[in-house]
Design an enzyme around this catalytic site. Structure first.
Site, mmCIF file in Angstrom:
data_model
loop_
_atom_site.group_PDB
_atom_site.id
_atom_site.type_symbol
_atom_site.label_atom_id
_atom_site.label_comp_id
_atom_site.label_asym_id
_atom_site.label_seq_id
_atom_site.Cartn_x
_atom_site.Cartn_y
_atom_site.Cartn_z
ATOM 1 N N LYS A 13 5.932 0.038 5.239
ATOM 2 C CA LYS A 13 4.837 0.804 4.618
ATOM 3 C C LYS A 13 3.621 0.862 5.543
ATOM 4 C CE LYS A 13 4.827 -1.945 1.001
ATOM 5 N NZ LYS A 13 5.897 -2.882 1.438
ATOM 6 N N ARG A 160 1.562 -14.061 9.490
ATOM 7 C CA ARG A 160 0.951 -14.221 8.165
ATOM 8 C C ARG A 160 1.480 -15.470 7.464
ATOM 9 N NH1 ARG A 160 1.387 -8.414 5.192
ATOM 10 N NH2 ARG A 160 1.900 -9.820 3.456
ATOM 11 N N ARG A 171 9.151 -13.241 -2.444
ATOM 12 C CA ARG A 171 8.554 -11.899 -2.524
ATOM 13 C C ARG A 171 9.631 -10.850 -2.775
ATOM 14 N NH1 ARG A 171 5.834 -11.978 3.005
ATOM 15 N NH2 ARG A 171 5.151 -9.851 2.578
HETATM 16 P P1 ADP Z 1 3.825 -6.491 2.121
HETATM 17 O O1 ADP Z 1 3.106 -5.370 2.833
HETATM 18 O O2 ADP Z 1 4.467 -7.432 3.083
HETATM 19 O O3 ADP Z 1 4.710 -6.021 1.039
HETATM 20 P P2 ADP Z 1 1.269 -6.972 0.930
HETATM 21 O O4 ADP Z 1 0.382 -7.119 2.100
HETATM 22 O O5 ADP Z 1 1.303 -5.639 0.253
HETATM 23 O O6 ADP Z 1 2.727 -7.376 1.377
HETATM 24 O O7 ADP Z 1 0.932 -8.057 -0.176
HETATM 25 C C1 ADP Z 1 0.735 -9.424 0.122
HETATM 26 C C2 ADP Z 1 0.474 -10.184 -1.179
HETATM 27 O O8 ADP Z 1 -0.741 -9.695 -1.792
HETATM 28 C C3 ADP Z 1 1.536 -10.013 -2.260
HETATM 29 O O9 ADP Z 1 2.623 -10.916 -2.094
HETATM 30 C C4 ADP Z 1 0.721 -10.323 -3.529
HETATM 31 O O10 ADP Z 1 0.515 -11.710 -3.691
HETATM 32 C C5 ADP Z 1 -0.621 -9.678 -3.209
HETATM 33 N N1 ADP Z 1 -0.668 -8.280 -3.689
HETATM 34 C C6 ADP Z 1 -0.816 -7.157 -2.918
HETATM 35 N N2 ADP Z 1 -0.832 -6.042 -3.678
HETATM 36 C C7 ADP Z 1 -0.684 -6.459 -4.968
HETATM 37 C C8 ADP Z 1 -0.597 -5.778 -6.228
HETATM 38 N N3 ADP Z 1 -0.659 -4.439 -6.319
HETATM 39 N N4 ADP Z 1 -0.442 -6.548 -7.344
HETATM 40 C C9 ADP Z 1 -0.387 -7.886 -7.281
HETATM 41 N N5 ADP Z 1 -0.442 -8.572 -6.130
HETATM 42 C C10 ADP Z 1 -0.593 -7.885 -4.973
HETATM 43 P P1 ADP Z 2 5.371 -3.452 5.030
HETATM 44 O O1 ADP Z 2 3.955 -2.926 5.179
HETATM 45 O O2 ADP Z 2 6.225 -2.556 4.180
HETATM 46 O O3 ADP Z 2 5.417 -4.883 4.571
HETATM 47 P P2 ADP Z 2 5.448 -3.329 7.963
HETATM 48 O O4 ADP Z 2 5.107 -1.917 8.293
HETATM 49 O O5 ADP Z 2 4.407 -4.369 8.175
HETATM 50 O O6 ADP Z 2 6.056 -3.420 6.466
HETATM 51 O O7 ADP Z 2 6.754 -3.714 8.815
HETATM 52 C C1 ADP Z 2 7.308 -5.039 8.772
HETATM 53 C C2 ADP Z 2 7.773 -5.448 10.185
HETATM 54 O O8 ADP Z 2 8.891 -4.635 10.589
HETATM 55 C C3 ADP Z 2 6.714 -5.246 11.274
HETATM 56 O O9 ADP Z 2 6.849 -6.307 12.203
HETATM 57 C C4 ADP Z 2 7.054 -3.896 11.896
HETATM 58 O O10 ADP Z 2 6.671 -3.854 13.269
HETATM 59 C C5 ADP Z 2 8.575 -3.850 11.750
HETATM 60 N N1 ADP Z 2 9.064 -2.491 11.449
HETATM 61 C C6 ADP Z 2 8.488 -1.542 10.667
HETATM 62 N N2 ADP Z 2 9.247 -0.421 10.599
HETATM 63 C C7 ADP Z 2 10.345 -0.670 11.358
HETATM 64 C C8 ADP Z 2 11.511 0.090 11.689
HETATM 65 N N3 ADP Z 2 11.686 1.330 11.193
HETATM 66 N N4 ADP Z 2 12.432 -0.472 12.495
HETATM 67 C C9 ADP Z 2 12.253 -1.741 12.982
HETATM 68 N N5 ADP Z 2 11.183 -2.516 12.705
HETATM 69 C C10 ADP Z 2 10.238 -1.995 11.912
#
Ligand code: ADP
Ligand code: ADP
Ligand code: ZN
Length: 221
Positions: A13, A160, A171
């Protein structure tokens, strides 16, 4: 255009959001980034949120919904936004619809980025983020040209706290149980586009680009 990016942790994302900013000028609203900023500023809300984040659990809805409603009332999202990490359960989705409606807005398109769970564990445990600019890397899939520093700004890259295997698995469970139903909330509304997130970043973006084009066409028709 108002977009929502849905997908499990590690689906890409944040990576796709960076491309959407460049291509479409949409304002990125990422609840995870907002919480991490609150944690590093040591605000009371940040300290409260960190307990949930470190356990891989969702921060309570009242905290999240209030924060997003306030953010989406600001001027810079008038011409369009992309939500990343929100809504994460159906209650948040309903709250979002309700407060957007008050200002005559709605969600145009929900991008559902799907990736196999085992690949997600690899992506998250290898993710490295720049402390200065938020730039996103992966130790194997997209390493920084500057080694352990950010290629964009020279900042320090860090792992992180919640990107360890144990918290990642929690998660992913939370995603399956609480966030997947959000897809079922939007699908009958005809606003959902399914995106294969297992391909290369540019190939994922190509699918997103097409889905946005199709939505623009149907809205102007
Ligand atoms: P990722 O991009 O790896 O999915 P995020 O950065 O979106 O993770 O979220 C990290 C943490 O922040 C989540 O595991 C949760 O604890 C909290 N969080 C983020 N967005 C929300 C939401 N919309 N509702 C509840 N908790 C959230
Ligand atoms: P999210 O916001 O959904 O948690 P991220 O964009 O942070 O996901 O991506 C998670 C990890 O995977 C990062 O280290 C990123 O560089 C890598 N990544 C993202 N998209 C791809 C892809 N299409 N192929 C391989 N690695 C990816
Ligand atoms: Zn940087």
């Amino acid at each position: 255009m108002n977009l929502v990016l849905v997908g499990p942790p590690g689906a890409g994302k944040g990576t796709q959001a960076e491309k959407l900013i460049t291509e479409f000028g949409l304002t990125h609203v990422a609840t995870g980034d907002m919480f991490r900023a609150a944690v590093s500023n040591g605000t009371p809300m940040g300290l409260e949120a960190k307990k949930y984040m470190d356990a891989g659990k969702l921060v309570p809805d009242d905290v999240v919904v209030g924060m997003v409603e306030e953010r989406l009332a600001q001027d810079d999202v008038r011409d369009g936004f992309m939500l990343d990490g929100f809504p994460r359960n159906t209650h948040q989705a309903e709250a979002l619809d309700a407060f957007l409606e008050k200002s005559g807005r709605s969600i145009d398109l929900v991008l559902n980025i799907a990736v196999d769970p085992e690949l997600l564990v690899k992506r998250l445990t290898g993710r490295r983020v720049c402390r200065e600019c938020g730039g996103n890397y992966h130790v194997l899939f997209s390493p920084s040209e500057a080694g352990d520093k950010c290629a964009g700004c020279g900042g320090e890259l860090y792992l992180r706290d919640d990107d360890n295997e144990h918290t990642v698995r929690n998660r992913l469970d939370v995603y399956r149980n609480q966030t997947e139903p959000v897809i079922g909330y939007y699908r009958p509304l005809g606003k959902l586009a399914d995106i294969n997130g297992a391909l290369k970043p540019d190939e994922v973006f190509e699918q997103i680009f097409k889905a946005i084009g199709a939505t623009e066409e149907s809205e102007s028709a």
